[in-house]
Design a protein around this motif. Structure first.
Motif, PDB file in Angstrom:
ATOM      1  N   GLY A 168       7.139  17.052  -1.748  1.00 25.03           N
ATOM      2  CA  GLY A 168       6.834  16.019  -2.728  1.00 25.03           C
ATOM      3  C   GLY A 168       7.617  14.736  -2.539  1.00 25.03           C
ATOM      4  O   GLY A 168       8.409  14.593  -1.609  1.00 25.03           O
ATOM      5  N   VAL A 169       7.375  13.823  -3.460  1.00 19.88           N
ATOM      6  CA  VAL A 169       8.043  12.532  -3.511  1.00 19.88           C
ATOM      7  C   VAL A 169       8.747  12.467  -4.853  1.00 19.88           C
ATOM      8  O   VAL A 169       8.162  12.788  -5.884  1.00 19.88           O
ATOM      9  CB  VAL A 169       7.033  11.365  -3.388  1.00 19.88           C
ATOM     10  CG1 VAL A 169       7.735  10.022  -3.515  1.00 19.88           C
ATOM     11  CG2 VAL A 169       6.260  11.458  -2.077  1.00 19.88           C
ATOM     12  N   LYS A 170      10.015  12.036  -4.831  1.00 22.46           N
ATOM     13  CA  LYS A 170      10.789  12.044  -6.070  1.00 22.46           C
ATOM     14  C   LYS A 170      11.805  10.909  -6.079  1.00 22.46           C
ATOM     15  O   LYS A 170      12.453  10.651  -5.069  1.00 22.46           O
ATOM     16  CB  LYS A 170      11.509  13.386  -6.196  1.00 22.46           C
ATOM     17  CG  LYS A 170      12.167  13.637  -7.528  1.00 22.46           C
ATOM     18  CD  LYS A 170      12.609  15.089  -7.608  1.00 22.46           C
ATOM     19  CE  LYS A 170      13.093  15.463  -8.963  1.00 22.46           C
ATOM     20  NZ  LYS A 170      12.055  15.745  -9.926  1.00 22.46           N
ATOM     21  N   LEU A 171      11.934  10.267  -7.238  1.00 21.82           N
ATOM     22  CA  LEU A 171      13.043   9.357  -7.471  1.00 21.82           C
ATOM     23  C   LEU A 171      14.225  10.248  -7.831  1.00 21.82           C
ATOM     24  O   LEU A 171      14.181  10.960  -8.837  1.00 21.82           O
ATOM     25  CB  LEU A 171      12.726   8.385  -8.614  1.00 21.82           C
ATOM     26  CG  LEU A 171      13.867   7.467  -9.032  1.00 21.82           C
ATOM     27  CD1 LEU A 171      14.320   6.574  -7.881  1.00 21.82           C
ATOM     28  CD2 LEU A 171      13.449   6.636 -10.237  1.00 21.82           C
ATOM     29  N   CYS A 172      15.237  10.258  -7.005  1.00 25.00           N
ATOM     30  CA  CYS A 172      16.335  11.222  -7.142  1.00 25.00           C
ATOM     31  C   CYS A 172      17.509  10.639  -7.917  1.00 25.00           C
ATOM     32  O   CYS A 172      18.562  10.328  -7.372  1.00 25.00           O
ATOM     33  CB  CYS A 172      16.737  11.746  -5.763  1.00 25.00           C
ATOM     34  SG  CYS A 172      15.405  12.674  -4.997  1.00 25.00           S
ATOM     35  N   ARG A 173      17.271  10.498  -9.210  1.00 24.84           N
ATOM     36  CA  ARG A 173      18.289  10.079 -10.153  1.00 24.84           C
ATOM     37  C   ARG A 173      18.312  11.123 -11.252  1.00 24.84           C
ATOM     38  O   ARG A 173      17.308  11.222 -11.954  1.00 24.84           O
ATOM     39  CB  ARG A 173      18.001   8.690 -10.716  1.00 24.84           C
ATOM     40  CG  ARG A 173      17.969   7.616  -9.632  1.00 24.84           C
ATOM     41  CD  ARG A 173      17.919   6.223 -10.211  1.00 24.84           C
ATOM     42  NE  ARG A 173      19.201   5.793 -10.735  1.00 24.84           N
ATOM     43  CZ  ARG A 173      20.228   5.332 -10.003  1.00 24.84           C
ATOM     44  NH1 ARG A 173      20.116   5.269  -8.696  1.00 24.84           N
ATOM     45  NH2 ARG A 173      21.335   4.946 -10.567  1.00 24.84           N
TER      46      ARG A 173
ATOM     47  N   ILE B 283      13.231  19.173  -4.155  1.00 24.40           N
ATOM     48  CA  ILE B 283      12.176  18.960  -3.164  1.00 24.40           C
ATOM     49  C   ILE B 283      12.628  19.213  -1.730  1.00 24.40           C
ATOM     50  O   ILE B 283      11.839  19.035  -0.802  1.00 24.40           O
ATOM     51  CB  ILE B 283      11.547  17.554  -3.294  1.00 24.40           C
ATOM     52  CG1 ILE B 283      12.569  16.438  -3.068  1.00 24.40           C
ATOM     53  CG2 ILE B 283      10.831  17.400  -4.629  1.00 24.40           C
ATOM     54  CD1 ILE B 283      11.972  15.059  -2.919  1.00 24.40           C
ATOM     55  N   LEU B 284      13.873  19.641  -1.533  1.00 24.93           N
ATOM     56  CA  LEU B 284      14.314  19.930  -0.166  1.00 24.93           C
ATOM     57  C   LEU B 284      13.698  21.239   0.316  1.00 24.93           C
ATOM     58  O   LEU B 284      13.665  22.222  -0.428  1.00 24.93           O
ATOM     59  CB  LEU B 284      15.841  20.031  -0.090  1.00 24.93           C
ATOM     60  CG  LEU B 284      16.609  18.720  -0.135  1.00 24.93           C
ATOM     61  CD1 LEU B 284      18.106  18.986  -0.050  1.00 24.93           C
ATOM     62  CD2 LEU B 284      16.167  17.771   0.951  1.00 24.93           C
TER      63      LEU B 284
ATOM     64  N   ALA C  42       0.834  -1.206   0.000  1.00 21.62           N
ATOM     65  CA  ALA C  42       0.000   0.000   0.000  1.00 21.62           C
ATOM     66  C   ALA C  42       0.868   1.255   0.000  1.00 21.62           C
ATOM     67  O   ALA C  42       0.581   2.210  -0.726  1.00 21.62           O
ATOM     68  CB  ALA C  42      -0.934  -0.006   1.207  1.00 21.62           C
ATOM     69  N   LEU C  43       1.932   1.255   0.798  1.00 20.07           N
ATOM     70  CA  LEU C  43       2.819   2.420   0.843  1.00 20.07           C
ATOM     71  C   LEU C  43       3.549   2.592  -0.485  1.00 20.07           C
ATOM     72  O   LEU C  43       3.654   3.705  -1.000  1.00 20.07           O
ATOM     73  CB  LEU C  43       3.812   2.302   1.994  1.00 20.07           C
ATOM     74  CG  LEU C  43       4.816   3.450   2.117  1.00 20.07           C
ATOM     75  CD1 LEU C  43       4.116   4.794   2.258  1.00 20.07           C
ATOM     76  CD2 LEU C  43       5.753   3.205   3.293  1.00 20.07           C
ATOM     77  N   LEU C  44       4.042   1.497  -1.051  1.00 21.87           N
ATOM     78  CA  LEU C  44       4.749   1.595  -2.327  1.00 21.87           C
ATOM     79  C   LEU C  44       3.824   2.162  -3.401  1.00 21.87           C
ATOM     80  O   LEU C  44       4.213   3.061  -4.155  1.00 21.87           O
ATOM     81  CB  LEU C  44       5.291   0.226  -2.749  1.00 21.87           C
ATOM     82  CG  LEU C  44       6.080   0.197  -4.056  1.00 21.87           C
ATOM     83  CD1 LEU C  44       7.320   1.089  -3.971  1.00 21.87           C
ATOM     84  CD2 LEU C  44       6.463  -1.228  -4.414  1.00 21.87           C
ATOM     85  N   GLU C  45       2.602   1.691  -3.459  1.00 19.52           N
ATOM     86  CA  GLU C  45       1.654   2.201  -4.450  1.00 19.52           C
ATOM     87  C   GLU C  45       1.359   3.675  -4.209  1.00 19.52           C
ATOM     88  O   GLU C  45       1.259   4.463  -5.159  1.00 19.52           O
ATOM     89  CB  GLU C  45       0.368   1.375  -4.421  1.00 19.52           C
ATOM     90  CG  GLU C  45       0.575  -0.021  -4.975  1.00 19.52           C
ATOM     91  CD  GLU C  45      -0.632  -0.932  -4.833  1.00 19.52           C
ATOM     92  OE1 GLU C  45      -0.737  -1.859  -5.655  1.00 19.52           O
ATOM     93  OE2 GLU C  45      -1.453  -0.735  -3.903  1.00 19.52           O
ATOM     94  N   GLN C  46       1.261   4.068  -2.936  1.00 15.17           N
ATOM     95  CA  GLN C  46       1.018   5.482  -2.603  1.00 15.17           C
ATOM     96  C   GLN C  46       2.207   6.344  -3.025  1.00 15.17           C
ATOM     97  O   GLN C  46       2.026   7.431  -3.590  1.00 15.17           O
ATOM     98  CB  GLN C  46       0.769   5.615  -1.103  1.00 15.17           C
ATOM     99  CG  GLN C  46       0.518   7.037  -0.665  1.00 15.17           C
ATOM    100  CD  GLN C  46       0.440   7.154   0.841  1.00 15.17           C
ATOM    101  OE1 GLN C  46       1.430   6.930   1.533  1.00 15.17           O
ATOM    102  NE2 GLN C  46      -0.739   7.495   1.348  1.00 15.17           N
ATOM    103  N   LEU C  47       3.429   5.871  -2.779  1.00 11.21           N
ATOM    104  CA  LEU C  47       4.620   6.639  -3.151  1.00 11.21           C
ATOM    105  C   LEU C  47       4.720   6.801  -4.667  1.00 11.21           C
ATOM    106  O   LEU C  47       5.062   7.880  -5.162  1.00 11.21           O
ATOM    107  CB  LEU C  47       5.879   5.977  -2.590  1.00 11.21           C
ATOM    108  CG  LEU C  47       6.003   5.996  -1.075  1.00 11.21           C
ATOM    109  CD1 LEU C  47       7.200   5.149  -0.632  1.00 11.21           C
ATOM    110  CD2 LEU C  47       6.108   7.409  -0.545  1.00 11.21           C
TER     111      LEU C  47
END
Length: 143
Positions: free
Chosen positions: A103-108, A116-117, A43-48
């Motif tokens: 926010g939520v971000k894949l930081c690549r 987002i900091l 559930a958390l992974l899907e939310q992220l």
């Protein structure tokens, strides 16, 4: 500074280490989740994934994972099947995934975390490979 920041981190990954160091360079000590030891719930992974405005395929990691052996390159696989694979093999979750109040971000690449900091960088920062990404005044260096 106290800020509620979470980083899904792999200490073996240079990009993840650089993102963590950039968070700390802003004077913030984040909650570090070594997701290979403590993976998120489904559930958390899907939310992220949703909060990052991504789809599961965007979060899949290919390099150094069972991606090919599991046939995850099959474009007909649906989101549920991809999330199932990430739940069964957390190494398939790309990193670092960072959650902040912005926010939520894949930081690549790792300097994407700067987007987002909630705080400025406190000083210069160079990645492990020597690439300067923040100058002495705490400003992002544009490539």
């Amino acid at each position: 500074m106290t800020a509620d920041i979470i980083i899904y981190h792999n200490p073996e990954c240079g990009t993840s280490r650089n993102a963590l160091a950039l968070i700390r360079n802003a004077g913030i000590e984040p909650h570090v989740v070594e997701y290979l030891k403590t993976p998120p719930s489904r559930a958390l992974l899907e939310q992220l994934i949703e909060r990052a405005d991504m789809n599961p395929r965007d979060l899949l990691r290919e390099k150094g994972t069972p991606y090919a052996e599991l046939g995850l390159d099959d474009a007909d696989l649906g989101d549920d099947a991809l999330v199932d694979a990430m739940m069964a093999h957390p190494v398939l979750i790309n990193r670092p995934l960072v959650i902040t109040s912005r926010g939520v971000k894949l930081c690549r690449p790792s300097e994407a975390v700067l987007d987002i900091l909630p705080a400025r960088q406190l000083g210069a920062f160079a990645k492990e490979d020597g690439e300067q990404v923040v100058d002495a005044d705490g400003n992002r260096v544009q490539a």
